[in-house]
Design a protein around this motif. Structure first.
Motif, PDB file in Angstrom:
ATOM      1  N   LEU A  99       0.812  -1.214   0.000  1.00  0.00           N
ATOM      2  CA  LEU A  99       0.000   0.000   0.000  1.00  0.00           C
ATOM      3  C   LEU A  99       0.847   1.266   0.000  1.00  0.00           C
ATOM      4  N   GLN A 100       1.948   1.241   0.753  1.00  0.00           N
ATOM      5  CA  GLN A 100       2.798   2.429   0.818  1.00  0.00           C
ATOM      6  C   GLN A 100       3.289   2.838  -0.567  1.00  0.00           C
ATOM      7  N   TRP A 101       3.674   1.852  -1.364  1.00  0.00           N
ATOM      8  CA  TRP A 101       4.198   2.139  -2.693  1.00  0.00           C
ATOM      9  C   TRP A 101       3.093   2.643  -3.614  1.00  0.00           C
ATOM     10  N   ALA A 102       1.899   2.122  -3.425  1.00  0.00           N
ATOM     11  CA  ALA A 102       0.766   2.593  -4.220  1.00  0.00           C
ATOM     12  C   ALA A 102       0.459   4.053  -3.901  1.00  0.00           C
ATOM     13  N   VAL A 127      -6.522   8.719   1.266  1.00  0.00           N
ATOM     14  CA  VAL A 127      -5.563   7.866   1.966  1.00  0.00           C
ATOM     15  C   VAL A 127      -6.128   7.410   3.308  1.00  0.00           C
ATOM     16  N   PHE A 128      -6.870   8.297   3.980  1.00  0.00           N
ATOM     17  CA  PHE A 128      -7.478   7.941   5.265  1.00  0.00           C
ATOM     18  C   PHE A 128      -8.489   6.814   5.090  1.00  0.00           C
ATOM     19  N   ALA A 129      -9.291   6.904   4.027  1.00  0.00           N
ATOM     20  CA  ALA A 129     -10.275   5.851   3.759  1.00  0.00           C
ATOM     21  C   ALA A 129      -9.587   4.517   3.492  1.00  0.00           C
ATOM     22  N   VAL A 130      -8.493   4.551   2.769  1.00  0.00           N
ATOM     23  CA  VAL A 130      -7.727   3.335   2.482  1.00  0.00           C
ATOM     24  C   VAL A 130      -7.114   2.765   3.765  1.00  0.00           C
ATOM     25  N   ALA A 131      -6.605   3.665   4.623  1.00  0.00           N
ATOM     26  CA  ALA A 131      -5.992   3.224   5.875  1.00  0.00           C
ATOM     27  C   ALA A 131      -7.009   2.523   6.766  1.00  0.00           C
ATOM     28  N   ILE A 132      -8.225   3.069   6.834  1.00  0.00           N
ATOM     29  CA  ILE A 132      -9.278   2.444   7.647  1.00  0.00           C
ATOM     30  C   ILE A 132      -9.632   1.079   7.080  1.00  0.00           C
ATOM     31  N   GLU A 133      -9.770   1.016   5.755  1.00  0.00           N
ATOM     32  CA  GLU A 133     -10.118  -0.246   5.097  1.00  0.00           C
ATOM     33  C   GLU A 133      -9.044  -1.307   5.318  1.00  0.00           C
ATOM     34  N   ALA A 134      -7.773  -0.867   5.320  1.00  0.00           N
ATOM     35  CA  ALA A 134      -6.660  -1.805   5.494  1.00  0.00           C
ATOM     36  C   ALA A 134      -6.335  -2.064   6.956  1.00  0.00           C
ATOM     37  N   GLY A 135      -6.898  -1.259   7.861  1.00  0.00           N
ATOM     38  CA  GLY A 135      -6.646  -1.440   9.285  1.00  0.00           C
ATOM     39  C   GLY A 135      -5.260  -1.008   9.723  1.00  0.00           C
ATOM     40  N   VAL A 136      -4.721   0.030   9.062  1.00  0.00           N
ATOM     41  CA  VAL A 136      -3.390   0.530   9.418  1.00  0.00           C
ATOM     42  C   VAL A 136      -3.490   1.994   9.830  1.00  0.00           C
ATOM     43  N   PRO A 137      -2.529   2.495  10.612  1.00  0.00           N
ATOM     44  CA  PRO A 137      -2.546   3.909  10.997  1.00  0.00           C
ATOM     45  C   PRO A 137      -2.432   4.813   9.774  1.00  0.00           C
ATOM     46  N   LEU A 138      -3.085   5.955   9.824  1.00  0.00           N
ATOM     47  CA  LEU A 138      -3.023   6.906   8.710  1.00  0.00           C
ATOM     48  C   LEU A 138      -1.584   7.310   8.434  1.00  0.00           C
ATOM     49  N   LEU A 139      -0.791   7.494   9.477  1.00  0.00           N
ATOM     50  CA  LEU A 139       0.580   7.946   9.319  1.00  0.00           C
ATOM     51  C   LEU A 139       1.433   6.926   8.557  1.00  0.00           C
ATOM     52  N   TYR A 140       1.082   5.650   8.676  1.00  0.00           N
ATOM     53  CA  TYR A 140       1.820   4.587   7.990  1.00  0.00           C
ATOM     54  C   TYR A 140       1.798   4.807   6.474  1.00  0.00           C
ATOM     55  N   LEU A 141       0.667   5.278   5.960  1.00  0.00           N
ATOM     56  CA  LEU A 141       0.551   5.592   4.538  1.00  0.00           C
ATOM     57  C   LEU A 141       0.840   7.067   4.267  1.00  0.00           C
ATOM     58  N   GLY A 142       0.546   7.894   5.265  1.00  0.00           N
ATOM     59  CA  GLY A 142       0.647   9.344   5.078  1.00  0.00           C
ATOM     60  C   GLY A 142       2.062   9.856   4.885  1.00  0.00           C
ATOM     61  N   ILE A 143       3.040   9.199   5.484  1.00  0.00           N
ATOM     62  CA  ILE A 143       4.424   9.640   5.308  1.00  0.00           C
ATOM     63  C   ILE A 143       4.842   9.507   3.845  1.00  0.00           C
ATOM     64  N   SER A 144       4.469   8.390   3.220  1.00  0.00           N
ATOM     65  CA  SER A 144       4.800   8.200   1.807  1.00  0.00           C
ATOM     66  C   SER A 144       4.075   9.229   0.937  1.00  0.00           C
ATOM     67  N   MET A 145       2.823   9.500   1.268  1.00  0.00           N
ATOM     68  CA  MET A 145       2.061  10.502   0.530  1.00  0.00           C
ATOM     69  C   MET A 145       2.733  11.869   0.627  1.00  0.00           C
ATOM     70  N   THR A 146       3.093  12.260   1.836  1.00  0.00           N
ATOM     71  CA  THR A 146       3.693  13.569   2.065  1.00  0.00           C
ATOM     72  C   THR A 146       5.069  13.669   1.426  1.00  0.00           C
ATOM     73  N   ALA A 147       5.848  12.590   1.504  1.00  0.00           N
ATOM     74  CA  ALA A 147       7.185  12.583   0.903  1.00  0.00           C
ATOM     75  C   ALA A 147       7.101  12.807  -0.606  1.00  0.00           C
ATOM     76  N   ALA A 148       6.123  12.176  -1.243  1.00  0.00           N
ATOM     77  CA  ALA A 148       5.956  12.326  -2.693  1.00  0.00           C
ATOM     78  C   ALA A 148       5.542  13.752  -3.049  1.00  0.00           C
ATOM     79  N   LEU A 149       4.570  14.297  -2.321  1.00  0.00           N
ATOM     80  CA  LEU A 149       4.107  15.659  -2.590  1.00  0.00           C
ATOM     81  C   LEU A 149       5.222  16.678  -2.365  1.00  0.00           C
ATOM     82  N   SER A 150       5.961  16.514  -1.278  1.00  0.00           N
ATOM     83  CA  SER A 150       7.008  17.469  -0.936  1.00  0.00           C
ATOM     84  C   SER A 150       8.168  17.389  -1.921  1.00  0.00           C
ATOM     85  N   SER A 151       8.513  16.178  -2.357  1.00  0.00           N
ATOM     86  CA  SER A 151       9.602  16.015  -3.331  1.00  0.00           C
ATOM     87  C   SER A 151       9.239  16.679  -4.654  1.00  0.00           C
TER      88      SER A 151
END
Length: 460
Positions: A99-102, A127-151
């Motif tokens: 999921l992180q890579w996606a 991303v929050f909706a995906v995190a809830i569906e996958a049962g993982v913390p938002l931050l687990y996916l959110g760091i990758s999201m933020t890193a991509a946007l910031s880069s």
């Protein structure tokens, strides 16, 4: 003495923004006028230096079209459900285990044409909706999201800061896009999935599973059957890049990157289409029809998206102009030339040293004033003097522009709006925001610098 005046002016800028909470654009213009007076400029020349062809007018010009149209394209794709389609499709392709890579890839594609703040607002609910569906913390996916946007924000045209920096340095935007893609992809991976593993160890309390976050609110969903296809969504998002990349590669192959003395018709056409302002105009026209009538959206809905897109970049556009005002004073007063003479007298600098200096200047300004855009634009006025004192080619100009971008991202803290946006959207404490966000931005900056230095050492 002039350098003391410059230091005092930067200190004034910091105080106006952080102490008095004055609007960044207003603070920049005030600081530019104060610096001009402190440097003893002729009062009759100050307005033009700050607001005219050497200052704000110089840096905005055709760049305004790039910034505004970029914001409009991003909003059109998002409002039509294209951003939602990109995210959901990639998540379906990659599966729960990756999921992180996606999220990283989806955010990177969307982040190319969308400024950081807007990208956060639009992607967080998905991303929050995906995190809830996958049962993982938002931050687990959110760091990758933020890193991509910031880069993307730091290194890739047509984002405002990289485009403005490239323009002021005279760097080839197409070449910067190609090299910037290499830098930004590496930094996004290191600061995304790789850094997430480290962050989970030193800040485990931040990784809590939550089913509701106040700042996110209700998660908006789109009907995938009525949203644009994945291919059309991606094509519309990256459409401006196609022209610039093709033109840059063509020029490198045909003429080694230099304009031939007698260019043929094909060269002239490609050169015209690759002009950032032209590319963005064509891309916007394409986006209007692809994400408007092409998706059965009325022109009234399209107009709403265009207006919201304009509103989203208006503030950043003013900040870019304000940074140009400060740069105009440095140039008109002759201070840039003094910097050039200073470095001429100290001997020539190697390309690696120039890149390191550019990064360091932008880093100091970023820590002082908070805004990545202000730090990048202001750093150009200083670095231009060094480039004038040292021979340089197209690639070095691009690498210096990217180094400024890397430095402008470092160590975001309480004087940066991004710090507070990240805190609220991920429901973190101030301490946790320092642990995650500030370190994340520093990882992007340092990783970017390392990659840029390697490229410099190998190819310049």
């Amino acid at each position: 003495m002039e350098f003391v005046m410059l230091f005092v002016s930067i200190l004034l800028l910091l105080v106006l923004i952080t102490k008095f909470k004055l609007n960044t654009f207003v603070s920049l213009v005030i600081t530019a006028f104060v610096l001009a007076l402190l440097l003893g400029m002729n009062p009759s020349k100050i307005p033009d230096a700050v607001l005219g062809a050497q200052g704000m007018g110089n840096i905005l010009g055709s760049n305004a079209v790039i910034f505004i149209f970029g914001g409009m394209i991003g909003r059109l794709v998002a409002d039509a459900g294209g951003s939602y389609r990109i995210a959901k499709t990639l998540i379906a392709w990659f599966g729960l285990k990756r999921l992180q890579w996606a999220v990283l890839l989806a955010s990177f594609i969307i982040g190319i044409s969308m400024i950081f703040g807007v990208g956060m607002v639009l992607l967080i609910p998905i991303v929050f909706a995906v995190a809830i569906e996958a049962g993982v913390p938002l931050l687990y996916l959110g760091i990758s999201m933020t890193a991509a946007l910031s880069s993307a924000q730091g290194f890739l045209p047509p984002q405002p800061a990289p485009t403005a920096v490239a323009s002021q340095l005279g760097a080839n935007v197409g070449l910067m896009l190609i090299v910037g893609l290499v830098v930004s992809i590496i930094t996004a991976i290191v600061a995304g999935p790789v850094y997430t593993k480290l962050a989970q160890k030193f800040a485990p309390d931040a990784f809590q599973f939550k089913e509701h976050i106040e700042a996110v609110g209700e998660v908006k969903e789109y009907d995938l059957d009525k949203s644009p296809s994945f291919a059309m969504s991606v094509l519309t998002s990256v459409f401006p890049l196609i022209f610039m990349i093709i033109a840059t590669v063509y020029k490198l192959v045909v003429s080694g990157g230099k304009a031939p003395a007698n260019p043929d018709m094909v060269y002239r056409v490609i050169d015209f289409l690759a002009n950032p302002a032209v590319a963005m105009t064509i891309s916007l026209v394409f986006a209007i029809f692809a994400m408007g009538p092409g998706q059965k959206r009325s022109m009234k809905e399209v107009e709403t998206s265009l207006t919201e897109g304009l509103n989203s970049v208006a503030g950043i556009l003013l900040i870019v102009g304000g940074g140009g005002a400060l740069r105009g004073v440095l140039v008109t007063s002759g201070m840039s030339n003094q910097i050039a003479h200073l470095f001429q007298s100290s001997g020539s600098m190697s390309p690696v040293t120039i890149v390191l200096f550019a990064w360091a200047v932008a880093s100091l300004l970023r820590i002082a004033v908070g805004s990545a855009t202000v730090a990048g634009i202001t750093a150009v006025g200083v670095v231009n003097g060094i480039l004038a004192a040292n021979p340089h080619g197209d690639l070095l100009l691009v690498l210096v522009a990217l180094a400024i971008g890397a430095g402008s991202l470092i160590a975001s803290h309480v004087n940066d709006a991004g710090f507070w946006i990240f805190k609220e959207y991920f429901d973190l404490t101030v301490k946790q925001t320092f642990q995650i966000w500030t370190v994340l931005e520093t990882v992007i900056s340092v990783t970017g610098l390392i990659v840029i230095l390697i490229i410099t050492a190998l190819f310049v």
